[in-house]
Design a protein around this motif. Structure first.
Motif, PDB file in Angstrom:
ATOM      1  N   ALA A  74       0.827  -1.213   0.000  1.00  0.00           N
ATOM      2  CA  ALA A  74       0.000   0.000   0.000  1.00  0.00           C
ATOM      3  C   ALA A  74       0.857   1.256   0.000  1.00  0.00           C
ATOM      4  O   ALA A  74       0.435   2.314  -0.468  1.00  0.00           O
ATOM      5  N   ALA A  75       2.066   1.136   0.538  1.00  0.00           N
ATOM      6  CA  ALA A  75       2.949   2.305   0.631  1.00  0.00           C
ATOM      7  C   ALA A  75       3.801   2.441  -0.624  1.00  0.00           C
ATOM      8  O   ALA A  75       4.085   1.460  -1.309  1.00  0.00           O
ATOM      9  N   GLY A  76       4.190   3.669  -0.902  1.00  0.00           N
ATOM     10  CA  GLY A  76       5.047   3.913  -2.060  1.00  0.00           C
ATOM     11  C   GLY A  76       6.458   3.403  -1.798  1.00  0.00           C
ATOM     12  O   GLY A  76       6.828   3.104  -0.659  1.00  0.00           O
ATOM     13  N   ALA A  77       7.250   3.322  -2.876  1.00  0.00           N
ATOM     14  CA  ALA A  77       8.614   2.813  -2.748  1.00  0.00           C
ATOM     15  C   ALA A  77       9.425   3.685  -1.793  1.00  0.00           C
ATOM     16  O   ALA A  77       9.405   4.919  -1.892  1.00  0.00           O
ATOM     17  N   GLY A  78      10.064   3.050  -0.848  1.00  0.00           N
ATOM     18  CA  GLY A  78      10.937   3.772   0.085  1.00  0.00           C
ATOM     19  C   GLY A  78      10.191   4.525   1.165  1.00  0.00           C
ATOM     20  O   GLY A  78      10.809   5.264   1.942  1.00  0.00           O
ATOM     21  N   LEU A  79       8.884   4.357   1.220  1.00  0.00           N
ATOM     22  CA  LEU A  79       8.111   5.090   2.241  1.00  0.00           C
ATOM     23  C   LEU A  79       7.688   4.137   3.360  1.00  0.00           C
ATOM     24  O   LEU A  79       7.688   2.914   3.205  1.00  0.00           O
ATOM     25  N   GLY A  80       7.276   4.704   4.454  1.00  0.00           N
ATOM     26  CA  GLY A  80       6.895   3.899   5.612  1.00  0.00           C
ATOM     27  C   GLY A  80       5.620   3.122   5.359  1.00  0.00           C
ATOM     28  O   GLY A  80       4.835   3.458   4.452  1.00  0.00           O
ATOM     29  N   THR A  81       5.392   2.131   6.186  1.00  0.00           N
ATOM     30  CA  THR A  81       4.240   1.246   5.960  1.00  0.00           C
ATOM     31  C   THR A  81       2.902   1.947   6.168  1.00  0.00           C
ATOM     32  O   THR A  81       1.862   1.444   5.750  1.00  0.00           O
TER      33      THR A  81
END
Lengths: 710, 109
Positions: free
Chosen positions: A358-365
């Protein structure tokens, strides 16, 4: 002949004639309900006059047999209409089954193919729900549940279509023996008719033959040709001989690529029978056109959804903080390798809801940007495959010949075929120039700012020049164009860097020298991609004519081994063009097996059908997933409706002709004229009804809106 | 006819034409003429309803048009056939002869 005896003869002759006539009438009555029986009328023959004492007297009449009141023109027309009606009936039955498959069943609690439209909405909505709470376990579970429902319904629909296709195949196969029985019977009747009644109507025998023809017409499309002595030849509508005089030619069947094909001798007449009509034509049209078309649409839908969802999910971050890698692919659906079969194979492979990224690449959950992107797929164009078609060329090169040409047919993913040509020109000795030409079907869609990619050979070894024109915006305004530098044999594609290397660096340098901005060059896994930054910053277009051709020189040593280029020519690929229609991958290999100057390729020509394509996913300017499915269902409905209309009209036509045929058998020309008058009056009255209805409907539609009321 | 939907009327016309039921077709033609006359002074609700019926009858009209087309083709065949047969009657050589012809010329009674 004496006077009295002559008179008796005359009277008895007349009585006999009358008796024969009565027999014929009795025969007509007795056979009134016999299918195919044609009413007969007695033939009266005036006897030769007799001379009595030098005076000539009439000698009355003799009944010389019966003439059936048949009309071959009308019968042929009836047969023709019957074969068309039979074809549309058989096709309609099959289409009704297909349509029923995609009709929602409100009474059913389980999800079916008819629910695919709702499944699509439910699936993408599950991502919308997840946007609000990207870490919610039950919402994640819901994504997988709705994915399973969607995949299950699509896969089951494909399985049902395959089952229906197999059933049609069996039906079609079963027609063979019926056709053969009828053609044998017609041949036998031909023989009997020609031997017993070469110059006159053969009555019952002709009735039997007409009945056989009528039955045959219902099975397949035929043409009838009258021959000498009351004989008859029968061909398929495309001219394949089935009966000639007293010989019949058997229809045989055999499996070709898993489906039944039909032969007369060695000639495959399947496609002729498909378009010819009759039940068999209807079955084959449904089997080879309608159902494959429905399957193809489902495959495209399944491919597009699976590929796009997998691609996005694989690039996001899942609940465990992972992003998809080659070793750990975050695919929700079974990843399709090609379009064909995607629907049947569609399934959910992901079992752990935490793998939903659900989260974008490199972003938090806790981020939801990838869930937003996946929900947005519902309103974006359905992803379509971009084909990479590989084939090999087989060509003998002989030093004594100045040139040689290989021609082959290649297919794109959608099954469209193109002819490609490879021309070799002997430069003397063991050196040959070659030139590959493929049709210019790769025109870039310049209305879309995007990328143009070129895939080079295995190991990123560039073997041949790829003429490429790049146009982009200049920093100071206006546009600039460069011709990409020639690729030298063995040159590496390189990397984008920085600093860029290999051919990428050469391109970068030329773009920079021309002052073009907003254009970047990259290499991913051997795919060289030239991208325009945005629509306003400059678009990249390929020079279609140049990119569709490749030329070079092959040099062989004395033993016939290829020495230049140093390695086998591994291929030049054109793929990823933004129109996405038909990228081609030319992949050919030359090997030496012969003596000097006589080079034989060991790799056989390998032509691939559209069904065996592989491809990479790309986005085209097409409909959304739900739009695609709606189009499919409405197109199917329109096809059913069209065939229904045809069928009704053809059956009506058959009814009319039968009415006319019956009227014709009722005796004289006055009655026939009366029957025709009925037909004419009916047509005229129907014309009036039609014209008035048309006027009423047009007026009603115009007046039915408030604005047009005067 | 008042309560009959337009699509039923069109469908009936197709069937009547298939059966070559001239009388029914002529009745339907009269019916349509009457309907056409009623259309002009019809109220708005009636017109809206008729517009709906027209849209719903579009498919039946397509079928009717195809039946008309097939009928025209059949009529052409029958006309040619009739011409052929009447031509044979006048000029043919091998037509069956009837009692009256045979006896009137040479009868001896």
């Amino acid at each position: 002949m004496g006077t009295i005896s002559s008179a008796f003869d005359l009277i008895s002759g007349a009585l006999n004639a009358d008796q024969s006539a009565l027999s014929i009438v009795a025969n007509n009555v007795a056979n009134a309900n016999t299918p195919g029986y044609t009413e007969e009328t007695p033939n009266w023959q005036e006897n030769d006059p007799v001379q009595i004492n030098g005076v000539q007297y009439g000698d009355g009449v003799t009944e010389t047999g019966a003439t059936s009141l048949r009309d071959t023109v009308l019968s042929a027309r009836l047969d023709q209409q019957q074969q068309m009606a039979s074809a549309s009936s058989a096709r309609l039955t099959a289409l009704d089954s297909v349509q029923a498959l995609f009709t929602p069943d409100s009474g059913s609690s389980s999800s079916t193919a008819g629910d695919i439209g709702n499944d699509l909405t439910g699936f993408f909505s599950s991502f919308t729900s997840l946007e609000a709470e990207p870490t919610n376990a039950s919402l994640r579970e819901e994504v997988l549940t709705s994915a399973s429902t969607l995949a299950g319904d699509i896969s089951n629909a494909a399985a049902s279509l395959n089952t229906q296709r197999s059933a049609l195949d069996e039906e079609a196969s079963g027609v063979t023996s019926q056709v053969n029985a009828l053609t044998s019977s017609i041949a036998q009747l031909n023989q009997q008719i020609q031997s017993t009644s070469p110059n006159a109507d053969a009555g019952t025998l002709e009735d039997q033959r007409q009945e056989d023809l009528s039955q045959l017409s219902q099975l397949i499309g035929i043409n009838q040709v009258k021959t000498e002595n009351n004989g008859l030849s029968v061909t398929t509508t495309s001219g394949q001989l089935l009966v000639s005089e007293n010989s019949s030619f058997q229809l045989t069947s055999g499996s070709v690529s898993g489906v039944t094909h039909f032969f007369v001798g060695t000639a495959d007449i399947t496609s002729q029978l498909t378009s010819g009509g009759g039940e068999l034509g209807g079955y084959l049209t449904a089997r080879d056109q309608d159902i494959p078309s429905a399957l193809s649409s489902l495959d495209q839908l399944a491919y597009g959804i699976s590929a796009s969802v997998n691609q996005l999910n694989n690039t996001g971050t899942d609940m465990d903080g992972n992003t998809g890698t080659a070793a750990n692919l975050l695919y929700i659906f079974n990843e399709p390798t090609q379009v064909a079969g995607s629907a049947l194979a569609m399934s959910v492979t992901m079992t752990d809801p935490n793998q939903i990224a659900a989260a974008g690449a490199g972003l938090g959950t806790g981020d939801n940007s990838n869930a937003v992107a996946m929900a947005k797929l519902a309103s974006e164009s359905l992803m379509q495959p971009i084909a990479t078609t590989a084939f090999s060329v087989s060509q003998n090169l002989n030093a004594s010949s100045p040139s040689a040409t290989s021609s082959l047919e290649v297919y794109d993913t959608l099954g469209n075929s193109y002819n490609a040509a490879v021309t070799y020109t002997n430069q003397g000795g063991s050196t040959w120039d070659y030139s590959i030409s493929v049709p210019d079907v790769l025109t870039a869609n310049t209305s879309v700012s995007g990328s143009v990619s070129y895939r080079f050979g295995t190991g990123e070894t560039v073997n041949q020049g790829t003429n490429l024109t790049i146009t982009g915006n200049l920093a100071g305004g206006g546009t600039g164009t460069i011709t990409a530098p020639t690729v030298t044999s063995g040159e590496a594609v390189g990397t984008a860097g920085p600093p860029s290397t290999g051919y990428v660096a050469a391109l970068d340098a030329q773009i920079a020298a021309a002052g073009i901005t907003g254009v970047s060059v990259s290499n991913t896994g051997g795919v060289l991609t030239i991208s325009g930054a945005t629509g306003t910053a400059g678009s990249v277009i390929a020079d279609p004519a140049a990119s569709a051709n490749a030329t070079g020189t092959l040099t062989f040593n004395a033993s016939g081994a290829l020495v230049s280029p140093a390695a086998n020519v591994a291929g030049i690929t054109f793929s990823g063009l933004s129109d996405g229609a038909s990228a081609l991958n030319l992949d050919w290999n030359l090997h030496s097996t012969g003596s000097a100057g006589n080079i034989t390729e060991t790799a056989a020509a390998s032509l691939q059908s559209g069904a065996s394509q592989t491809g990479t996913a790309g986005v085209t300017n097409g409909p959304t997933p739900t739009g695609f499915f709606s189009n499919f269902v409405s197109t199917l409905g329109a096809t059913v409706s069209g065939v229904q209309a045809e069928n009704t009209a053809q059956n009506a036509s058959v009814t009319q002709l039968q009415t006319q045929n019956n009227a014709l058998s009722e005796v004289n020309l006055n009655d026939e004229a009366s029957a025709m008058s009925t037909l004419e009056r009916s047509y005229q009255a129907a014309s009036q009804v039609f014209t008035m209805l048309n006027t009423i409907m047009e007026s009603a539609l115009n007046l039915g809106t408030e604005t047009t009321v005067s | 006819m008042e309560d009959q939907e337009l699509k039923e009327l069109v469908s009936e016309a197709s069937h009547a034409l298939a059966r070559l039921d001239t009388r029914r077709l002529e009745e339907l033609a009269l019916c349509c003429r009457s309907l056409n006359r009623e259309l002009a002074p019809a109220g708005f609700r009636k017109r809206v309803d008729l517009a709906r019926q027209s849209r719903e009858a579009a498919e039946e009209m397509a079928v009717f048009a195809r039946v008309m087309e097939a009928t025209r083709a059949n009529l052409d065949v029958m006309r040619r056939l009739h011409e052929l047969r009447t031509g044979q009657l006048e000029y043919g050589q091998a037509q069956p002869r009837h009692w009256a012809d045979a006896e009137s010329g040479h009868g001896n009674h």
